[in-house]
Scaffold this active site. Structure first.
Site, mmCIF file in Angstrom:
data_model
loop_
_atom_site.group_PDB
_atom_site.id
_atom_site.type_symbol
_atom_site.label_atom_id
_atom_site.label_comp_id
_atom_site.label_asym_id
_atom_site.label_seq_id
_atom_site.Cartn_x
_atom_site.Cartn_y
_atom_site.Cartn_z
ATOM 1 N N ASP A 39 30.718 -77.309 86.287
ATOM 2 C CA ASP A 39 29.699 -76.224 85.999
ATOM 3 C C ASP A 39 28.592 -76.504 86.956
ATOM 4 O O ASP A 39 28.265 -77.594 87.519
ATOM 5 C CB ASP A 39 28.777 -76.753 84.742
ATOM 6 C CG ASP A 39 27.945 -75.544 84.165
ATOM 7 O OD1 ASP A 39 28.263 -74.643 82.998
ATOM 8 O OD2 ASP A 39 26.819 -75.053 84.793
ATOM 9 N N GLU A 105 26.473 -66.379 78.409
ATOM 10 C CA GLU A 105 26.288 -65.823 79.783
ATOM 11 C C GLU A 105 27.261 -65.240 80.492
ATOM 12 O O GLU A 105 27.032 -64.168 81.242
ATOM 13 C CB GLU A 105 25.406 -66.729 80.643
ATOM 14 C CG GLU A 105 24.190 -67.171 80.126
ATOM 15 C CD GLU A 105 23.360 -68.190 80.940
ATOM 16 O OE1 GLU A 105 23.853 -68.529 82.025
ATOM 17 O OE2 GLU A 105 22.234 -68.287 80.676
ATOM 18 N N HIS A 110 35.389 -69.412 78.089
ATOM 19 C CA HIS A 110 35.192 -70.770 78.559
ATOM 20 C C HIS A 110 35.122 -71.862 77.595
ATOM 21 O O HIS A 110 34.114 -71.474 76.707
ATOM 22 C CB HIS A 110 34.397 -70.793 79.782
ATOM 23 C CG HIS A 110 32.940 -70.179 79.472
ATOM 24 N ND1 HIS A 110 32.644 -68.799 79.181
ATOM 25 C CD2 HIS A 110 31.685 -70.684 79.108
ATOM 26 C CE1 HIS A 110 31.381 -68.609 79.171
ATOM 27 N NE2 HIS A 110 30.870 -69.828 78.941
ATOM 28 N N HIS A 112 33.059 -75.194 77.152
ATOM 29 C CA HIS A 112 32.186 -76.555 78.046
ATOM 30 C C HIS A 112 32.796 -77.778 77.568
ATOM 31 O O HIS A 112 32.865 -77.900 76.223
ATOM 32 C CB HIS A 112 30.683 -76.340 77.650
ATOM 33 C CG HIS A 112 30.023 -75.187 78.119
ATOM 34 N ND1 HIS A 112 29.402 -75.139 79.405
ATOM 35 C CD2 HIS A 112 30.203 -73.783 77.565
ATOM 36 C CE1 HIS A 112 28.767 -73.908 79.148
ATOM 37 N NE2 HIS A 112 29.168 -73.125 78.210
#
Ligand code: 5GP
Length: 125
Positions: A39, A105, A110, A112
Site C-alpha cells: 500500500d 476509495e 482488494h 488489505h
C-alpha cells in the site's frame, strides 16, 4: 473520496492501471489470478493489498459473478501472501472495504493485509 460498491466497473481506476503496469507498484506476489503489492500509505509495518486480476468492483460483485477457479485462485492468493510474508505467526488482519460506509476509495476489489505489530481492537470507536 469514498465510492459506492455498486455500478459499472471503471477501467481507469488506480488498481486497473497498476494491473496494466501504467502505474508502478512494489509487487510482492503475482500469478494468473491475483497481484499483491505494498500500500502506498501503509497503516502498519506490513500493509499489502491483494487484488484479483479480473474486473470486480466489490466482494459481493466478485462472489456473485466470478468463476469458481477465479474465486479459488484469489482466495488462495490471499492466504499464500500471508504465508509468504511470514505472518501466520504472530498473526495478521484481513480487511475488505465495500462502499460508502466502509470508505472504499478504489472501485476494484482488494483485500488489505496488515501485520508486523499487535494490531489492537478490530475497529476504531
Ligand atoms: P480502500 O479505502 O479503497 O479500501 O483502500 C484503498 C487503498 O489503496 C488505500 O489504503 C490507499 O493507500 C491505497 N492506494 C491508493 N492509491 C494507491 C496507489 O497508487 N498505489 C498503491 N500502492 N496504493 C494505493
Amino acid at each position: 473520496m469514498a465510492v459506492a460498491a455498486t455500478g459499472d466497473y471503471d477501467d481507469n481506476n488506480i488498481f486497473a492501471r497498476i494491473l496494466r503496469g501504467e502505474i508502478p507498484s512494489q509487487r510482492v506476489f503475482e500469478n494468473d489470478w491475483a497481484v499483491a503489492f505494498h500500500d502506498i500509505n501503509p497503516q502498519a509495518p506490513v500493509h499489502v493489498l491483494v487484488i484479483p486480476r479480473g474486473r470486480w468492483r466489490s466482494w459481493a460483485d466478485f462472489a456473485a459473478r466470478a468463476g469458481e477457479a477465479e474465486i479459488a485462485g484469489f482466495v488462495r492468493a490471499v492466504g499464500q501472501v500471508a504465508h509468504d510474508l511470514g505472518l501466520e505467526e504472530p498473526g495478521y488482519r484481513l480487511l475488505a472495504n465495500a462502499g460508502l460506509d466502509a470508505h472504499q476509495e478504489v472501485p476494484h476489489l482488494h483485500v488489505h493485509l496488515f501485520g508486523g505489530r499487535p494490531l489492537g481492537p478490530m475497529l476504531a470507536r
